[in-house]
Design a protein around this motif. Structure first.
Motif, short mmCIF file in Angstrom:
data_model
loop_
_atom_site.label_atom_id
_atom_site.label_comp_id
_atom_site.label_asym_id
_atom_site.label_seq_id
_atom_site.Cartn_x
_atom_site.Cartn_y
_atom_site.Cartn_z
N LYS A 194 -5.59 -5.85 -14.71
CA LYS A 194 -4.21 -5.40 -14.59
C LYS A 194 -3.54 -5.90 -13.31
O LYS A 194 -2.31 -5.85 -13.18
N ASP A 195 -4.36 -6.39 -12.36
CA ASP A 195 -3.80 -6.93 -11.12
C ASP A 195 -3.11 -8.27 -11.34
O ASP A 195 -2.28 -8.69 -10.52
N LEU A 196 -3.40 -8.96 -12.44
CA LEU A 196 -2.81 -10.27 -12.71
C LEU A 196 -1.52 -10.12 -13.50
O LEU A 196 -1.38 -10.60 -14.63
N GLN A 197 -0.53 -9.47 -12.89
CA GLN A 197 0.70 -9.13 -13.59
C GLN A 197 1.48 -10.37 -14.05
O GLN A 197 2.12 -10.36 -15.11
N TYR A 198 1.45 -11.43 -13.26
CA TYR A 198 2.22 -12.62 -13.62
C TYR A 198 1.60 -13.39 -14.77
O TYR A 198 2.25 -14.25 -15.37
#
Length: 220
Positions: free
Chosen positions: A125-129
């Motif tokens: 979920k940290d890789l939003q882009y």
């Protein structure tokens, strides 16, 4: 259904590992990093004051035939279906994997036994882009399948990962899936897979969802 992460297990001293612990077998299914050497990782910590040894088989991303996946699903008492929010194909695998678990364990089911619990987990979920699957999509499919849902970052937050395993253990313990019948299910294939205890050198930078990739909870 999303979950908070306030109830974390208490770390155990190494001496406590010698005490009698309840063992629960967890299989992590889904697409992931391919080419790993398959291992069952053992992790011991306290859930609600109870000593629990998790045996975690992370099969995510492995190409295997029907017989192999059936043996692994028969072995496990609880399941995590993991997908990446950056990979639509891994999300599309959820329904197939959920069907396989239900179909295979229905054949093992005895009168009064419940099917093993399943938790659906969205990782990265940290890789939003780079996101390709929304939180709402994950929550919706989990609700449709009547499974708990988590969206986490296994790299950035070990607390979130531990919360997943703690909830799954509670589901397994309350469902009756830890029956003597299920615990005896094994095979020559599963017996050959090496068992490795977690170590304090585990790297937080790894993307594997298993507890082997997050901080060790054993203290001196």
């Amino acid at each position: 259904m999303t979950s908070n992460f306030q109830r974390l297990p208490r770390p155990l001293k190494k001496a406590q590992q010698l005490a009698s612990c309840r063992t629960v077998r967890i299989a992590v299914l889904g697409q992931g990093a391919v080419g790993k050497t398959e291992t069952i990782y053992r992790h011991v910590f306290s859930v609600d004051g109870e000593c629990v040894q998790f045996e975690v088989l992370d099969t995510a991303g492995q190409e295997e035939d029907t017989i192999l996946i059936e043996e692994k699903i028969k072995w496990a008492e609880g399941f995590i279906i993991a997908y990446s929010v950056t990979d639509r194909c891994s999300f599309d695998e959820i329904l197939r994997l959920r069907f396989l678990i239900s179909h295979i364990h229905s054949g093992l089911k005895r009168h009064g036994d419940a099917l093993p619990p399943v938790v659906i987990v969205a990782n990265k979920k940290d890789l939003q882009y780079d996101r390709m699957v929304t939180t709402e999509e994950g929550s919706s499919i989990a609700q449709a399948l009547k499974c708990p849902f988590f969206e986490i970052s296994a790299r950035d937050s070990y607390e979130e990962t531990v919360a997943v395993f703690s909830l799954l253990y509670r589901e397994v313990a309350s469902s009756g899936a830890l029956s003597a019948f299920r615990r005896k299910v094994s095979s020559k294939l599963m017996d050959k897979i090496p068992r490795i205890h977690s170590t304090a050198t585990a790297s937080l930078s790894m993307r594997s969802f298993s507890l082997s990739s997050v901080k060790d909870f054993l203290t001196d």
